[in-house]
Design a protein around this motif. Structure first.
Motif, short mmCIF file in Angstrom:
data_model
loop_
_atom_site.label_atom_id
_atom_site.label_comp_id
_atom_site.label_asym_id
_atom_site.label_seq_id
_atom_site.Cartn_x
_atom_site.Cartn_y
_atom_site.Cartn_z
N ALA A 1 -14.08 18.00 104.82
CA ALA A 1 -13.29 16.78 105.02
C ALA A 1 -12.51 17.01 106.29
O ALA A 1 -11.64 17.86 106.34
CB ALA A 1 -12.36 16.53 103.85
N GLY A 2 -12.85 16.25 107.31
CA GLY A 2 -12.14 16.42 108.58
C GLY A 2 -12.32 17.82 109.14
O GLY A 2 -11.41 18.39 109.69
N ARG A 30 -14.99 24.52 96.01
CA ARG A 30 -16.23 24.06 95.38
C ARG A 30 -16.12 22.73 94.63
O ARG A 30 -16.94 21.85 94.86
CB ARG A 30 -16.79 25.15 94.48
CG ARG A 30 -18.13 24.77 93.89
CD ARG A 30 -18.74 25.90 93.08
NE ARG A 30 -19.97 25.50 92.48
CZ ARG A 30 -21.15 25.59 93.06
NH1 ARG A 30 -21.25 26.05 94.28
NH2 ARG A 30 -22.23 25.19 92.44
N PRO A 31 -15.15 22.53 93.71
CA PRO A 31 -15.11 21.23 93.00
C PRO A 31 -14.92 20.05 93.95
O PRO A 31 -15.54 19.01 93.80
CB PRO A 31 -13.92 21.36 92.05
CG PRO A 31 -13.67 22.82 91.92
CD PRO A 31 -14.13 23.44 93.22
N LEU A 32 -14.06 20.24 94.96
CA LEU A 32 -13.84 19.16 95.93
C LEU A 32 -15.07 18.98 96.82
O LEU A 32 -15.39 17.87 97.22
CB LEU A 32 -12.60 19.44 96.78
CG LEU A 32 -11.27 19.37 96.05
CD1 LEU A 32 -10.12 19.72 96.98
CD2 LEU A 32 -11.06 18.00 95.43
N ILE A 39 -8.38 7.20 101.49
CA ILE A 39 -9.38 7.44 100.45
C ILE A 39 -9.13 8.74 99.70
O ILE A 39 -9.51 8.88 98.55
CB ILE A 39 -10.83 7.37 100.97
CG1 ILE A 39 -11.15 8.53 101.91
CG2 ILE A 39 -11.10 6.03 101.62
CD1 ILE A 39 -12.63 8.69 102.19
N GLU A 40 -8.49 9.70 100.36
CA GLU A 40 -8.16 10.95 99.67
C GLU A 40 -7.11 10.72 98.60
O GLU A 40 -7.13 11.36 97.55
CB GLU A 40 -7.67 12.00 100.67
CG GLU A 40 -8.76 12.53 101.57
CD GLU A 40 -8.22 13.39 102.71
OE1 GLU A 40 -7.01 13.69 102.74
OE2 GLU A 40 -9.02 13.74 103.58
N ILE A 94 -15.35 5.21 99.80
CA ILE A 94 -16.14 5.48 101.01
C ILE A 94 -15.49 4.96 102.28
O ILE A 94 -15.95 5.24 103.38
CB ILE A 94 -17.57 4.90 100.91
CG1 ILE A 94 -17.54 3.39 100.76
CG2 ILE A 94 -18.32 5.58 99.76
CD1 ILE A 94 -18.89 2.73 100.95
N GLY A 95 -14.42 4.20 102.15
CA GLY A 95 -13.76 3.64 103.33
C GLY A 95 -12.55 2.83 102.92
O GLY A 95 -12.05 2.96 101.80
N SER A 96 -12.08 2.01 103.85
CA SER A 96 -10.90 1.19 103.52
C SER A 96 -10.89 -0.11 104.29
O SER A 96 -11.51 -0.24 105.34
CB SER A 96 -9.61 1.97 103.77
OG SER A 96 -9.40 2.13 105.16
#
Length: 175
Positions: A10-11, A17-19, A94-95, A139-141
């Motif tokens: 992410a970025g 692992r779970p994320l 989204i996070e 998936i977005g905003s």
């Protein structure tokens, strides 16, 4: 265009692992929409035009957040179409999986040094509502931005959320 990379980030930061698994599912959801490759579409542009006029802001957009960048599927105003994910306001929205309202970016610790705040387009206000894709993944905003600090009334937030619902319907109609 393959949106999935290994390991998922992410970025550009490595995720536990779970994320990482959740991020892979989110990216698969985005990929299933086919919207990253479909170019401009009037069905999305009409929503961002309406948002910009309704709120009187300098920009409105519907964003899609990929692994390492954000793509503005529709944008009204002077914003760059592709933004690194680590500079993206929508990625933060989204996070958090909830509305993100930043009334003054210069007073917000996470955004005050953001490149889009301290240089053009000089974003001072951001309001974004996360959008769900196939399988319910964010998936977005749908967002509005301005070059001056501002607040949203309860009615304004409800109107923005209604536009986001319309955007979600269009997103999921494609998949």
């Amino acid at each position: 265009m393959a949106l999935l990379t290994a390991p998922a980030r992410a970025g550009n930061r490595r995720l536990p692992r779970p994320l990482r698994e959740a991020e892979l599912q989110r990216l698969r959801s985005l990929d299933r929409t086919g919207l990253m490759e479909s170019g401009d579409e009037e069905r999305f542009d009409r929503l961002t035009r309406r948002a910009r006029a309704l709120f009187g802001v300098s920009a409105a957009s519907i964003s899609l957040v990929a692994d390492d960048h954000q793509y503005l599927k529709s944008v009204m105003g002077s914003l760059t179409r592709v933004i690194p994910r680590d500079a993206s306001f929508c990625s933060v929205a989204i996070e958090g999986e909830t509305d993100l309202i930043v009334t003054d970016t210069l007073e917000h610790p996470r955004f005050r040094s953001n490149a889009f705040v301290v240089q053009a387009p000089f974003i001072r206000f951001y309001a974004g509502v996360p959008l769900r894709g196939p399988g319910g993944w964010f998936i977005g905003s749908m967002c509005i931005l301005d070059t001056a600090p501002r607040t949203l009334s309860t009615l304004d937030l409800r109107l923005l959320r209604n536009l986001a619902v319309e955007a979600e319907l269009e997103i999921n109609a494609a998949s």
